[in-house]
Motif scaffolding. Structure first.
Motif, PDB file in Angstrom:
ATOM      1  N   SER A  56       0.829  -1.203   0.000  1.00 53.06           N
ATOM      2  CA  SER A  56       0.000   0.000   0.000  1.00 53.06           C
ATOM      3  C   SER A  56       0.862   1.251   0.000  1.00 53.06           C
ATOM      4  N   MET A  57       0.206   2.394  -0.136  1.00 52.88           N
ATOM      5  CA  MET A  57       0.916   3.679  -0.198  1.00 52.88           C
ATOM      6  C   MET A  57       1.709   3.924   1.074  1.00 52.88           C
ATOM      7  N   SER A  58       1.065   3.653   2.220  1.00 52.02           N
ATOM      8  CA  SER A  58       1.764   3.978   3.461  1.00 52.02           C
ATOM      9  C   SER A  58       2.949   3.045   3.679  1.00 52.02           C
ATOM     10  N   GLU A  59       2.821   1.782   3.223  1.00 50.19           N
ATOM     11  CA  GLU A  59       3.961   0.879   3.350  1.00 50.19           C
ATOM     12  C   GLU A  59       5.109   1.327   2.452  1.00 50.19           C
TER      13      GLU A  59
ATOM     14  N   GLU B 266      -0.240   7.449   9.324  1.00 52.33           N
ATOM     15  CA  GLU B 266      -0.806   6.205   8.820  1.00 52.33           C
ATOM     16  C   GLU B 266      -0.462   4.985   9.648  1.00 52.33           C
TER      17      GLU B 266
ATOM     18  N   PRO C  37       1.998   2.535   9.307  1.00 54.64           N
ATOM     19  CA  PRO C  37       2.145   1.268   8.577  1.00 54.64           C
ATOM     20  C   PRO C  37       3.159   0.348   9.245  1.00 54.64           C
TER      21      PRO C  37
END
Lengths: 496, 643
Positions: free
Chosen positions: B2-5, B52, B54
């Motif tokens: 994902s984006m935050s990862e 976020e 993550p």
């Protein structure tokens, strides 16, 4: 495929010898080409490699050789030997590139090194004790000629000492092999069969004696304290590429013998004598580091750090013999770390010795106090040496940390007293930083003045070694995925 | 992923890759721009991941993963590191004029390692980042490598912190043996005996990195590095990570009976003793360094007292304050060429912005309400009082000392210069490096942001926001009583007033940083070097001679065997052959003399007989008649007698 990998360099060597009027440049580039081809073959083998079942080997080849003593031409690799074969191919290619600047009989030197490459790879893929021994001794012969023929300083004497000492060790090894043969039923020199049979099961005295013979032979080659005194003069007087091969490849033949021969074939004796091996390892680590700290000759200093680094390996494989139920994972991690250290040390110390060779080439001295502020005229050299030094002292991000972390974590979990060896990482940090300080920082003086920076051949030989170390340090999984299964098998075998 | 990862991976990898590339490149003019862009992006990413939260992980080694994750604590610390790095790099763009690529590259590498430390969830990841921080610290302290003493200081720092880091290696082995694995969150679950070893290892490593007693002395030498390095590494980020590690592993410390109290007391003692050291210093950077060690003592105390929110808030506030003061010191050093307090008298009046920003920082450092470090220090002291009144007393005394040395700075900064003072200040000009007499825009802008932080960040410890932070970190908010708050206010103001009125004492033992470096040199360094030399001699003279001796003995044996072979064995053969020749000669002689002689003798006798037989042949007839008669007579006689 393995026979091709082993004998391609030898064939090239013979071809080089058979063409006495081959030009120098052609000979050097031919050497590079053959080494690169061999490396390509090894990479292809790696890509096609599948973990073999426990106790078996991949890419096996077996042909009858000396049926009277049940010795065959038997080749094979597993997770312990494949990384070493790859490392050998890489180091020899780096040496070939470094030697593009060689002006002293390059054709003969190329032939000799190609011969050494065949012999080295052959040893790592040998699955028969006689075959192993033949390659073991031929490597000593080859290195003798390298030191005596292209060395400097007291080359003849150092070469002779190296030859006699390690050859004597190999005789002890032969005694051990014969002991294994005699005790095996049916008599055989085949490594796979001997590991299955464990010939000395139940007879601890005989097993102990045979193990002692084998260990002495391997301890001289590794080298461990107190059999290490042939190493400093051999390194100091050898040419740069000779030292790189000696430290990178030949020393690993000793440690490889521990995990390939001693551990699986003599598990009971190994367990009985595990503490002795651990103590020898700890002593090598601490003694090697301390003596290295006191050196003023940079090549001699790196030689002693090799004693220290090999000590970590001995320590870890010794700890693998301390059987206790809940330490299986820890001991497996220790053996994985030991094999990783073999690969890592080969790359890093190979690079350091090639860089030391630059010092010899430019200013004909390894004495650290003759230099100073070398980072000014030679910033690239300084950067490479700094990376090599940090890699050798086990900085994370480079392969040494992956190896040493696993060795320590596994060994301390199996035998807490091995934590004493952690002093080694402090001492190597101190000695390498002091060496960096004396040679590269401060005011530019002495032989540093007018020092030419690294040339293309030097950059392209040392650079890839350090980059590989960096890659292993940051992405260890591809290497560890090959080693871990074999390490687990080895720990299982020693527990029988 | 994902984006935050991705953001989390980039947070660590972006500065590392850019930094590594810059450090090895020859880019000079573009270096600062590239570095600032990267730092800005990293700061933005840190805010994103803080929001976020993550978590990512990849398999690594030793049966463990390289796992990163952002929880409430990392969400506080990671953006702090990233933002302070950005501000310090802005300052460096104005200050560092040579080898910019190497400088910015190393600083970015350091920032990456610090961010990895702040987000690491497993021991391998933590140790990885931990040691890389140490290495970049060495490279940055010794940045001006032509000066030998700077490189030596870097070596001391690296080896000292590495000695402490050995604790983490031991902890890793113990954690594996303890059965709970190498994840930081699982460490408290290790089996009983091993847990103590893990806690001890982690504690030692953290104390070393945070320059707590007995490791404090390396921080003194670290001041040889450029001022931005001191501002980032040796106040806000690297040493702070030592405190952070203890805050992160607070559950582990609390799970043993001794680790948490030990941490609390070491922190308190460091705050006290290093506060005294700071008071005695005459060099601004040395004062600030000692103060850093002392202030981190409060963070360590917070971890030991299970007041993670207090400790974390103090860490963040201190990062802002100390970075500000170090950057100001750096600005004055490059402008006036001195960092001696005597040479900095009245400097606040010369560059007003820098002066006022530094004043805000110094007041915060003194613990003047309602500035940042007052609030956060009070939070830690409140927890101390809960635990033990002695600990609280020690903490309060340490707070008094921080007011003392902060006051010392303020007195120097705002001093009205007399004629005598002017002369003294002139004497100190350019004593360490040539001064530029100028403080640029890039050097002033970061100071504003940091000064704001030094003033405002107290909200992290004060209600209502402080309560949110505490709950997010899993604690019940602890509020200092009005009495405690009054006490700290009175102490701070009182000591400031005292310092304004009278100069502080500067005892020699404190000036020399408690003599720890000399002690280490005498007790550890020199004996080790002596042992190394002795073993090297042993190796050459005994072991090697042993080998050479046995080779010589073998050669001697060979020579003796050769002599034996020549003289004895071969000699025997020669002697045998000579004897047989002699015997043969004798035999030949005897053959000639005796056997042949006998034959010759016989032959001679026979010849005589023959000669004798010729004698009667005289030719005289009458003699023949006599011979015939004689023979006849003998014949008759014979005939008669025989019959």
């Amino acid at each position: 495929m393995l026979s091709l990998i082993v004998f391609l360099p030898l064939a090239a060597a013979l071809a080089l010898l058979a063409l006495p009027r081959l030009g120098d440049t052609a000979a050097r580039w031919a050497w590079v080409a053959v080494a690169a081809a061999d490396l390509a073959l090894v990479v292809a083998a790696w890509l096609r490699y599948d973990t073999p079942t426990a106790g078996r080997l991949a890419f096996e080849e077996q042909v009858e050789w000396i049926p009277g003593v049940n010795s065959s031409y038997h080749l094979g690799v597993d997770g312990l030997s494949l990384p070493l074969v790859a490392m050998t191919a890489v180091i020899f290619l780096a040496c070939a590139i470094f030697a593009l600047r060689e002006t002293d009989r390059p054709r003969l030197q190329a032939a000799l090194f190609l011969f050494l490459q065949s012999v080295s790879i052959g040893l790592f893929v040998a699955a028969d004790l006689i075959l192993f021994f033949v390659f073991f001794d031929l490597s000593i012969v080859g290195m003798y000629f390298v030191i005596a023929g292209w060395g400097h300083g007291n080359a003849a004497r150092s070469a002779m000492k190296f030859f006699l000492y390690t050859f004597l060790g190999s005789l002890a090894l032969l005694v051990g092999f014969i002991g294994l043969y005699i005790a095996a039923d049916p008599h055989t020199f085949d490594m796979v069969e001997l590991a299955e049979q464990t010939p000395f099961a139940g007879s601890s005295l005989a097993g102990g004696l045979v193990l002692a013979a084998i260990l002495i032979g391997l301890a001289v080659k590794t080298p461990t304290v107190p059999f290490h005194t042939w190493l400093p003069p051999a390194h100091t007087d050898a040419p740069a590429i000779g030292s790189a091969v000696l430290a990178g490849v030949l020393l690993k033949m000793g440690t490889y013998g521990f995990v390939r021969i001693a551990l699986p074939m003599l598990p009971e004796a190994w367990r009985d004598w595990a503490w002795v091996i651990i103590v020898v390892g700890i002593v090598s680590v601490v003694y090697g580091a301390l003596v290295a700290l006191a050196q003023t000759n940079v090549k001699r200093m790196v030689a002693y750090t090799s004693v220290n680094h090999m000590g970590y390996i001995v320590l870890a494989v010794g700890a693998a013999g301390l059987i206790a139920d809940d330490t299986t994972q820890a001991r497996s991690i220790a053996v994985t770390g030991a094999v990783t250290q073999m690969v890592s040390h080969g790359l890093i110390t190979g690079a350091l010795f090639l860089l030391a060779g630059v010092l010899q080439d430019r200013a004909a001295t390894y004495d650290m106090d003759s230099y100073g502020g070398l980072a000014g005229p030679a910033p690239r050299f300084a950067a490479f040496f700094a990376v090599g030094a940090f890699a050798s002292l086990g900085l994370p991000g480079l392969s040494g940390f992956i190896a040493e972390f696993q060795i320590f974590t596994g060994s301390i979990a199996a035998a807490p007293v091995t934590a004493i060896a952690l002093v080694g990482i402090l001492l190597t940090a101190a000695l390498f930083l002091r060496a960096l300080q004396r040679i590269f920082t401060g005011e530019t003086r002495g032989r540093s003045v007018g020092f030419t920076d690294l040339r293309a051949a030097e950059v392209w030989s040392v650079g890839p070694l350090l980059v590989l170390s960096l890659l292993i340090g940051v992405f260890p999984r591809p290497l560890l995925a090959v080693i871990e299964p074999a390490a687990e098998v080895a720990v299982e075998l020693v527990g029988r | 992923m994902s984006m935050s990862e991705t953001a989390l991976w980039l947070l660590v990898l972006l500065p590392a890759v850019v930094g590594g590339g810059l450090a090895l490149s020859r880019l000079e003019r573009a270096a600062a721009a590239v570095s600032l862009a990267t730092a800005f992006t990293t700061a933005a990413l840190s805010v994103v991941v803080a929001l976020e939260r993550p978590r990512v992980s990849v398999p690594f080694m030793a049966g463990s993963d390289l796992a990163l994750g952002v929880d409430a604590l990392s969400a506080l610390v990671a953006p702090t590191v990233a933002v302070v790095s950005l501000l310090v790099l802005v300052f460096s763009a104005g200050e560092i004029r040579e080898s910019q690529a190497r400088f910015h590259g190393l600083m970015l590498l350091f920032a990456s390692a610090a961010l990895l430390t702040a987000t690491a969830e497993t021991l391998p990841a933590l140790l990885f980042a931990w040691e890389v921080m140490g290495a970049t610290s060495f490279a940055l302290i010794g940045f001006w490598w032509r000066d030998d003493h700077r490189v030596s200081a870097g070596i001391t720092a690296f080896v000292t912190t590495r000695t402490a880091d050995v604790g983490l290696y031991v902890a890793a082995g113990a954690a594996l043996a303890g059965g709970a694995g190498l994840s930081l969150a699982d460490l408290p679950a290790s089996s009983e005996g091993w847990r103590h070893v893990v806690a001890a290892g982690v504690l030692v490593a953290a104390l070393g990195k945070a320059a707590q007693l007995p490791f404090s002395f390396w921080l003194s030498g670290a001041m040889e590095g450029p001022s931005p390095v001191s501002a980032l590494l040796h106040s806000a980020a690297m040493v702070a990570m030592g405190g952070y590690l203890l805050l992160r592993t607070e559950p582990l410390l609390a799970s043993t009976s001794w680790a948490a109290p030990a941490a609390a007391w070491v922190g308190a003692l460091t705050a006290l003793l290093l506060g005294a050291v700071a008071v005695a210093q005459q060099d601004l950077k040395q004062l600030l360094a000692a103060s850093t060690s002392a202030q981190l003592g409060f963070v360590v105390m917070g971890a030991g007292l299970a007041s993670v929110s207090g400790g974390a808030a103090h860490l963040v506030a201190h990062a802002s304050t100390k970075a500000l003061l170090f950057l100001a010191a750096g600005a004055w050093l490059s402008a006036l060429g001195t960092k001696q307090l005597a040479g900095l008298r009245g400097v606040a009046r010369r560059w007003r912005l820098v002066g006022w920003a530094a004043t805000a920082g110094a007041l915060s450092l003194a613990g003047v309400a309602p500035l940042a470090l007052w609030a956060t220090k009070d939070a830690v002291l409140a927890a101390a009082l809960e635990e033990s009144p002695w600990l609280y007393a020690a903490g309060l005394a340490a707070a008094a000392l921080s007011a003392a040395y902060a006051g010392k700075i303020l007195v120097i900064l705002w001093r009205q210069l007399s004629q005598h003072d002017h002369a003294e200040v002139e004497a100190h000009l350019d004593e360490e490096e040539p001064g530029t007499r100028h403080v640029g825009m890039l050097e002033r802008v970061p100071l504003i942001a940091l000064a704001l932080g030094a003033v405002v960040l107290g909200v992290l410890a004060l209600p209502p926001f402080g309560d949110t932070v505490a709950r997010a970190l899993g604690e019940e908010p602890l509020h200092p009583t009005p009495l405690e708050m009054a006490a700290s206010v009175v102490v701070a103001l009182g000591v400031l007033a005292l310092v304004w009125w009278r100069p502080v004492p500067e005892p020699g033992w404190a000036l020399a940083w408690l003599g720890l470096e000399r002690a280490t040199q005498a007790l550890v360094v020199r004996p080790t070097l002596a042992l190394a030399e002795a073993l090297a001699r042993f190796d050459d003279r005994v072991l090697d001679r042993g080998v050479a001796g046995s080779a010589a003995a073998a050669l001697g044996l060979a020579r003796r065997a050769a002599t034996f072979d020549d003289r004895v064995l071969d000699g025997a053969v020669e002697t045998t052959s000579r004897a047989s020749l002699w015997t043969a000669a004798r035999a030949a002689r005897d053959d000639d003399r005796w056997f042949d002689g006998a034959v010759e003798g016989l032959a001679a006798q026979l010849r005589r007989l023959g000669r004798l037989a010729r004698r009667p042949q005289t030719g005289q007839l009458h003699q023949y008649y006599i011979q015939a008669v004689a023979v006849l007579a003998i014949g008759v006689l014979l005939l008669v007698t025989v019959r």
